[in-house]
Scaffold this motif. Structure first.
Motif, short mmCIF file in Angstrom:
data_model
loop_
_atom_site.label_atom_id
_atom_site.label_comp_id
_atom_site.label_asym_id
_atom_site.label_seq_id
_atom_site.Cartn_x
_atom_site.Cartn_y
_atom_site.Cartn_z
N ALA A 1 46.26 42.02 37.70
CA ALA A 1 45.79 40.56 37.47
C ALA A 1 44.75 40.10 38.03
N LEU A 2 44.44 40.40 39.26
CA LEU A 2 43.50 40.12 40.03
C LEU A 2 42.03 40.55 39.76
N LYS A 3 41.85 41.76 38.68
CA LYS A 3 40.93 42.49 38.32
C LYS A 3 40.48 41.98 36.90
N SER A 4 41.50 41.34 36.14
CA SER A 4 41.30 40.78 34.88
C SER A 4 41.38 39.52 34.70
N SER A 5 40.42 38.79 33.99
CA SER A 5 40.61 37.41 33.90
C SER A 5 41.43 36.90 32.59
N VAL B 1 49.00 26.18 42.06
CA VAL B 1 48.00 25.65 42.59
C VAL B 1 47.00 26.76 43.17
N VAL B 2 47.53 27.52 44.01
CA VAL B 2 46.80 28.65 44.83
C VAL B 2 46.25 29.64 43.91
N GLY B 3 46.95 29.89 42.71
CA GLY B 3 46.56 30.83 41.82
C GLY B 3 45.41 30.43 40.83
N MET B 4 45.31 29.03 40.60
CA MET B 4 44.42 28.62 39.74
C MET B 4 43.14 28.28 40.86
N MET B 5 43.41 28.06 42.19
CA MET B 5 42.23 27.83 43.17
C MET B 5 41.49 29.24 43.21
N PHE B 6 42.32 30.52 43.06
CA PHE B 6 41.62 31.69 43.30
C PHE B 6 40.98 32.17 42.09
N GLU B 7 41.54 31.81 41.00
CA GLU B 7 40.94 32.12 39.59
C GLU B 7 39.42 31.46 39.52
N VAL B 8 39.43 30.24 39.92
CA VAL B 8 38.28 29.44 39.76
C VAL B 8 37.39 30.16 40.81
N PHE B 9 37.84 30.53 42.17
CA PHE B 9 36.89 30.93 43.09
C PHE B 9 36.23 32.19 42.61
N LEU B 10 37.15 33.06 41.91
CA LEU B 10 36.49 34.35 41.69
C LEU B 10 35.85 34.44 40.44
N ASP B 11 36.26 33.74 39.51
CA ASP B 11 35.41 33.67 38.26
C ASP B 11 34.11 33.06 37.96
N GLU B 12 34.05 31.77 38.78
CA GLU B 12 33.08 30.97 38.56
C GLU B 12 31.89 31.22 39.74
N ARG B 13 31.97 31.96 40.49
CA ARG B 13 30.84 32.23 41.46
C ARG B 13 30.15 33.37 41.41
N ASP B 14 28.97 33.41 41.79
CA ASP B 14 28.23 34.48 41.72
C ASP B 14 28.58 35.58 43.13
N ILE B 15 29.46 36.31 42.94
CA ILE B 15 29.86 37.21 43.84
C ILE B 15 30.11 38.89 43.41
N LYS B 16 29.36 39.49 44.38
CA LYS B 16 29.47 41.00 44.02
C LYS B 16 30.92 41.52 43.71
N VAL B 17 31.01 42.41 42.71
CA VAL B 17 32.28 42.92 42.31
C VAL B 17 33.18 43.45 43.46
N ASP B 18 32.65 43.98 44.38
CA ASP B 18 33.36 44.85 45.52
C ASP B 18 33.83 43.86 46.37
N ALA C 1 29.09 32.31 52.46
CA ALA C 1 28.36 33.91 52.85
C ALA C 1 28.22 34.49 51.60
N CYS C 2 29.08 34.57 50.77
CA CYS C 2 29.13 35.56 49.78
C CYS C 2 28.30 35.00 48.27
N GLU C 3 28.37 33.94 48.28
CA GLU C 3 27.97 33.60 46.94
C GLU C 3 26.29 33.62 46.65
N GLY C 4 26.07 34.28 45.57
CA GLY C 4 24.45 34.62 45.50
C GLY C 4 24.13 35.71 46.59
N ASN C 5 24.95 36.11 47.30
CA ASN C 5 24.38 37.46 48.20
C ASN C 5 24.89 38.59 47.81
#
Length: 229
Positions: A32-36, A74-91, A131-135
């Protein structure tokens, strides 16, 4: 025939199951964490109930309380937004995803997580985003910063035992590292700028020298130097 009331898992029961998930995520939650296409919250709820039954905490017919379900949503949605809407490397995304369980535990322990922007857990997540966004780890300093984030994640996953103080400690350490990174980046940028200005000054001096030489020579020609045998 009246419906039989299903037993409700207590927050303590949920924390016991989550503590097992903290260092060893169930496969369903990893997917689930790897798939949107999957809801983190819904998958985690299923895993919690399955885990509780496996531990003998419930007989497989338990349910979650409304407040606990809300916290997970709420926490689940927070992480979904964090992981899906930011420019962060896959690893790096995969590393950050490991924080989901500790943050669910915080939400169950301390509801101030949702009420105060300055809550230590929220500040840590903001520092990680910074630290991670755009890095993309293109330079040694950038890679070092991402490695530091990975170190913070590893420590939180390994050491968090319901004591919120670890979030504040890790946030302060990461903030200090980010400031050091910025100072190094500013210094490197200044050095590049100074080197460029130096090249420009050398080019200007060369052009002035050529101009002066041209004026001195005028229309005269200079014989080539004789080569010695």
């Amino acid at each position: 025939m009246p419906e039989i009331e299903r037993p409700q898992l207590t927050s303590h029961d949920m924390l016991s199951v989550l503590s097992l998930f903290q260092t060893d995520l169930p496969d369903g939650l990893k997917n689930a964490l790897k798939s949107s296409d999957h809801s983190l919250a819904q998958q985690l709820k299923r895993e919690l109930l399955t885990g509780a039954a496996a531990l003998g905490i419930s007989k497989g017919n338990a349910k979650l309380g409304d407040a606990e379900e809300d916290a997970i949503d709420v926490v689940g949605m927070m992480f979904e937004v964090f992981l899906d809407e930011r420019d962060i490397k896959v690893d790096v995304r995969e590393q950050i995803a490991r924080l989901l369980v500790p943050y669910i535990k915080v939400a169950l322990i301390d509801r101030r997580l949702f009420l105060h922007k300055q809550h230590p857990a929220r500040r840590l997540l903001n520092a990680i985003a910074e630290a991670c966004e755009g890095n993309h780890g293109e330079g040694p300093h950038e890679r070092e910063l991402l490695e530091r984030v990975g170190h913070s994640v590893d420590r939180l996953v390994a050491e968090f035992n319901e004591d919120i103080a670890i979030f504040e400690m890790l946030e302060q350490e990461l903030r200090t590292f980010i400031e050091q990174y910025r100072r190094r980046a500013d210094l490197a940028e200044r050095r590049v700028a100074e080197a460029q200005r130096g090249k420009e000054r050398l080019e200007e001096a060369r052009q002035r020298a050529e101009s002066l030489l041209a004026k001195r020579i005028g229309s005269r020609s200079i014989a080539p130097l004789a080569l010695e045998d």
